[in-house]
Each structure stands twice: as C-alpha cells, then as structure tokens.
Write an enzyme that holds these catalytic residues in place. Structure first.
Site, PDB file in Angstrom:
ATOM      1  N   HIS A  71       0.866  -1.183   0.000  1.00 26.87           N
ATOM      2  CA  HIS A  71       0.000   0.000   0.000  1.00 26.87           C
ATOM      3  C   HIS A  71       0.907   1.240   0.000  1.00 26.87           C
ATOM      4  CE1 HIS A  71      -3.559   2.343   2.078  1.00 26.87           C
ATOM      5  NE2 HIS A  71      -2.920   3.084   1.213  1.00 26.87           N
ATOM      6  N   GLU A 129       0.733   8.087  -3.232  1.00 29.69           N
ATOM      7  CA  GLU A 129       1.617   7.618  -2.150  1.00 29.69           C
ATOM      8  C   GLU A 129       2.891   8.459  -2.094  1.00 29.69           C
ATOM      9  OE1 GLU A 129       0.837   5.263   0.259  1.00 29.69           O
ATOM     10  OE2 GLU A 129      -1.139   5.468  -0.642  1.00 29.69           O
ATOM     11  N   HIS A 133       2.979  10.635   1.214  1.00 27.99           N
ATOM     12  CA  HIS A 133       3.885  10.029   2.200  1.00 27.99           C
ATOM     13  C   HIS A 133       5.362  10.182   1.809  1.00 27.99           C
ATOM     14  CE1 HIS A 133       0.462   8.186   4.254  1.00 27.99           C
ATOM     15  NE2 HIS A 133       0.002   7.831   3.069  1.00 27.99           N
TER      16      HIS A 133
HETATM   17  P1  5GP Z   1      -7.605   4.659   7.076  1.00 27.34           P
HETATM   18  O1  5GP Z   1      -8.473   5.707   7.681  1.00 27.34           O
HETATM   19  O2  5GP Z   1      -8.218   3.977   5.904  1.00 27.34           O
HETATM   20  O3  5GP Z   1      -6.929   3.765   8.052  1.00 27.34           O
HETATM   21  O4  5GP Z   1      -6.378   5.458   6.449  1.00 27.34           O
HETATM   22  C1  5GP Z   1      -6.556   6.390   5.433  1.00 27.34           C
HETATM   23  C2  5GP Z   1      -5.231   6.923   5.050  1.00 27.34           C
HETATM   24  O5  5GP Z   1      -4.620   7.614   6.144  1.00 27.34           O
HETATM   25  C3  5GP Z   1      -4.177   5.851   4.707  1.00 27.34           C
HETATM   26  O6  5GP Z   1      -4.284   5.382   3.428  1.00 27.34           O
HETATM   27  C4  5GP Z   1      -2.904   6.598   4.922  1.00 27.34           C
HETATM   28  O7  5GP Z   1      -2.623   7.465   3.848  1.00 27.34           O
HETATM   29  C5  5GP Z   1      -3.237   7.387   6.149  1.00 27.34           C
HETATM   30  N1  5GP Z   1      -2.858   6.587   7.338  1.00 27.34           N
HETATM   31  C6  5GP Z   1      -3.646   5.762   8.083  1.00 27.34           C
HETATM   32  N2  5GP Z   1      -2.925   5.235   9.109  1.00 27.34           N
HETATM   33  C7  5GP Z   1      -1.656   5.735   8.973  1.00 27.34           C
HETATM   34  C8  5GP Z   1      -0.475   5.571   9.704  1.00 27.34           C
HETATM   35  O8  5GP Z   1      -0.401   4.864  10.713  1.00 27.34           O
HETATM   36  N3  5GP Z   1       0.606   6.248   9.258  1.00 27.34           N
HETATM   37  C9  5GP Z   1       0.572   7.054   8.178  1.00 27.34           C
HETATM   38  N4  5GP Z   1       1.693   7.673   7.809  1.00 27.34           N
HETATM   39  N5  5GP Z   1      -0.538   7.243   7.463  1.00 27.34           N
HETATM   40  C10 5GP Z   1      -1.641   6.595   7.844  1.00 27.34           C
HETATM   41  P1  5GP Z   2      -4.502   6.435   1.453  1.00 22.92           P
HETATM   42  O1  5GP Z   2      -5.529   5.571   2.060  1.00 22.92           O
HETATM   43  O2  5GP Z   2      -3.196   5.810   1.121  1.00 22.92           O
HETATM   44  O3  5GP Z   2      -4.438   7.848   1.878  1.00 22.92           O
HETATM   45  O4  5GP Z   2      -5.243   6.659   0.090  1.00 22.92           O
HETATM   46  C1  5GP Z   2      -5.281   5.738  -0.894  1.00 22.92           C
HETATM   47  C2  5GP Z   2      -6.037   6.398  -2.013  1.00 22.92           C
HETATM   48  O5  5GP Z   2      -5.714   5.710  -3.163  1.00 22.92           O
HETATM   49  C3  5GP Z   2      -7.536   6.337  -1.848  1.00 22.92           C
HETATM   50  O6  5GP Z   2      -8.092   7.463  -2.481  1.00 22.92           O
HETATM   51  C4  5GP Z   2      -7.903   5.080  -2.609  1.00 22.92           C
HETATM   52  O7  5GP Z   2      -9.176   5.127  -3.177  1.00 22.92           O
HETATM   53  C5  5GP Z   2      -6.856   5.076  -3.691  1.00 22.92           C
HETATM   54  N1  5GP Z   2      -6.362   3.766  -4.054  1.00 22.92           N
HETATM   55  C6  5GP Z   2      -6.094   3.385  -5.314  1.00 22.92           C
HETATM   56  N2  5GP Z   2      -5.642   2.128  -5.318  1.00 22.92           N
HETATM   57  C7  5GP Z   2      -5.595   1.741  -4.037  1.00 22.92           C
HETATM   58  C8  5GP Z   2      -5.194   0.543  -3.425  1.00 22.92           C
HETATM   59  O8  5GP Z   2      -4.778  -0.422  -4.047  1.00 22.92           O
HETATM   60  N3  5GP Z   2      -5.266   0.509  -2.083  1.00 22.92           N
HETATM   61  C9  5GP Z   2      -5.704   1.566  -1.346  1.00 22.92           C
HETATM   62  N4  5GP Z   2      -5.751   1.445  -0.009  1.00 22.92           N
HETATM   63  N5  5GP Z   2      -6.119   2.710  -1.891  1.00 22.92           N
HETATM   64  C10 5GP Z   2      -6.050   2.783  -3.233  1.00 22.92           C
END
Ligand code: 5GP
Ligand code: 5GP
Length: 259
Positions: A71, A129, A133
């Site tokens: 991811h 990403e 990040h």
């Molecule tokens: P979710 O709410 O789906 O857990 O996370 C949404 C997004 O928040 C992730 O795709 C990632 O970009 C960011 N995120 C969630 N948990 C973490 C974490 O522990 N560390 C970092 N750097 N980003 C996170």
């Molecule tokens: P994060 O959760 O890393 O901040 O965000 C991921 C973003 O990329 C979201 O907008 C999600 O819809 C998109 N995305 C595209 N491909 C993927 C995938 O393979 N995994 C995840 N977690 N998010 C993806």
C-alpha cells in the site's frame, strides 16, 4: 536600477522553477521517527470490486495478486500521528519507468479510482503515495526513484505472505485463524510486532515497521493490536474470486482479433 533588480528577481525565480519541480509547501512538519511498510491483502480489498478497468489489479482474472501487495511506505511519528504532503513534488511516472515491472507486480492499485494528489488534482495510486507520504521521508529519501526502489527492496526482503504460509495461514474462505498466531508468526520471523488492520473479521492490512536505517522495529499501532481494537480474536484471509465477466470487460479485442 529598478529594472536591473526586476531582471535579477526574474533570473532567480526562473532558476528556482527549472531546478526541479520541487516547491516547498509545508516546512512546518518535523522530521518523522520511523517507517511503516503498509501491506494490503488483495483478497479483502478486491471483494469490494464493483467494476473493472485496466489499472486495477483485482481485474487481472487468474493473474490477480494472491500475496500481500504494497500500500505504501509511510513515515510516522512515535506519538501515533504522521506527517503528510510535506513539500510540493508533482509525481512524474517517468522517473520510475525502470521499476515498472516490479511496481505493477508488487505495488499495483487494487482500485479504479483516481486518488487526489496533495495539490488537489487527481492522479495514480503511486502518485498519491509519493506526494502524501514519500515527500515526508526526507532526509532518507529526496526523490521518487529511491523511495520506490527501496520500498520494493524492503518488501521483497520481508515476505509476510510466505511467513504466514509457512505457519499454515493460507488464503481461505472458510478458515478463521487466531490473530495471536498470525502476530506470533511475524514476531518469530522478523523479531518485531506488526500492526494488523481488519475489515470486520478479514485481514485488510499488515504493517511492519522500520527504523530509518531499515532495521525492523515495532509499529506504534501494535499496542492497539494488543488491546484488540482493530481485529477480532479470530480473523480470515479471504480468497478472491474475480467477478464473472471481469476478464471480458478488461480484454478489449485488438483490431485484428475483432476481424
Ligand atoms: P484509514 O483511515 O483507511 O486507516 O487510512 C486512510 C489513510 O490515512 C491511509 O491510506 C494513509 O494514507 C493514512 N494513514 C492511516 N494510518 C496511517 C499511519 O499509521 N501512518 C501514516 N503515515 N498514514 C496513515
Ligand atoms: P490512502 O488511504 O493511502 O491515503 O489513500 C489511498 C487512495 O488511493 C484512496 O483514495 C484510494 O481510493 C486510492 N487507491 C487506489 N488504489 C488503491 C489501493 O490499491 N489501495 C488503497 N488502499 N487505496 C487505493
């Protein structure tokens, strides 16, 4: 005199603009403490697939990934928070063109959506990403190429799918596995405690963490795991069966095939 100053300012501005596409937008975020390598389980993610497109690896039919895929590599703080979008560096896929085979295989998007970039546009999963990040991984990484290359390398060095397989935890739509057993298998292999994220009882992500020199360390979120906040005591690793017709939607005939 004024025109000379204007000319000088213009030269300085142009030099900055062409020195690279990096524009500092948020210097206020302090240096991160450690890296989390976030791995996603396609069996869980792909179950949500409702339609197909060529960039979505869930749509590769029998070639859809069956191992954890990447991811992201996320710089994190020890207090559980994290920096994001640390400076402006518009993603340029050309910089990582030589890594494409590895990225398509081990870091594919499992979605057809176009995630937002830090400056509000839409782009690829890799672009998202990197901008969200990757730009916060300084001083370890300063460019896309090294960020993606190193992430692929540490992923290949820490084969979580294989570690679970060796311990008997294999993809299944009927088995439930003890979360403690899964964590122990990873602890035994890498001597660290991972973070496990679930969607209901299915494993969604496993995160393994690293110091800045890529020696493994516990993730901060692994404490939550101990209080069983995210996952139930018994979890599944679903198999993914592509939807009927997905391969057909994807496989547009070439002109010659269509004749
Ligand atoms: P979710 O709410 O789906 O857990 O996370 C949404 C997004 O928040 C992730 O795709 C990632 O970009 C960011 N995120 C969630 N948990 C973490 C974490 O522990 N560390 C970092 N750097 N980003 C996170
Ligand atoms: P994060 O959760 O890393 O901040 O965000 C991921 C973003 O990329 C979201 O907008 C999600 O819809 C998109 N995305 C595209 N491909 C993927 C995938 O393979 N995994 C995840 N977690 N998010 C993806």
């Amino acid at each position: 005199m004024a025109s000379r100053i204007c000319l000088l300012l213009l030269v300085v501005f142009l030099a900055g603009a062409f020195a690279g596409d990096v524009i500092e937008v948020n210097k206020s975020q302090r240096e991160f403490d450690y890296f989390a390598l976030s791995l996603q389980w396609p069996g869980t993610y792909c179950r949500g697939t409702r339609h197909c497109c060529s960039k979505n690896a869930c749509c590769r039919g029998s070639d859809a990934p069956t191992q954890f895929t990447i991811h992201g590599l996320w710089p994190d703080y020890n207090d559980g928070s994290w920096p994001s979008c640390c400076y402006r560096s518009d993603f340029n896929e050309k910089e990582i063109s030589t890594l494409m085979d590895g990225l398509e295989k081990y870091w594919p998007s499992l979605s057809c959506g176009s995630p937002s970039s830090c400056n509000g546009g839409k782009g690829s999963f890799w672009g998202h990403e990197w901008e969200k990040h990757g730009t916060c991984s300084s001083p370890v990484f300063h460019d896309e190429y090294n960020y993606f290359l190193t992430t692929l390398n540490i992923y290949l060095k820490h084969n979580v799918t294989d570690v679970l397989y060796q311990a008997g935890y294999v993809a299944s739509n009927s088995e439930k596995y003890p979360l403690g057993g899964i964590v122990t298998a990873i602890q035994n292999a890498f001597h660290i405690t991972p973070e496990v994220v679930c969607k209901k009882d299915a494993i969604d992500e496993i995160r393994i963490c690293f110091y800045k020199d890529f020696k493994p360390r516990d993730c901060v979120g692994s404490k939550e795991l101990m209080s069983r906040k995210s996952c139930p005591q018994y979890v599944s690793l679903p198999e993914y069966t592509p939807l009927d017709g997905e391969a057909m939607v994807l496989k547009m005939p070439t002109e010659r095939e269509a004749l």
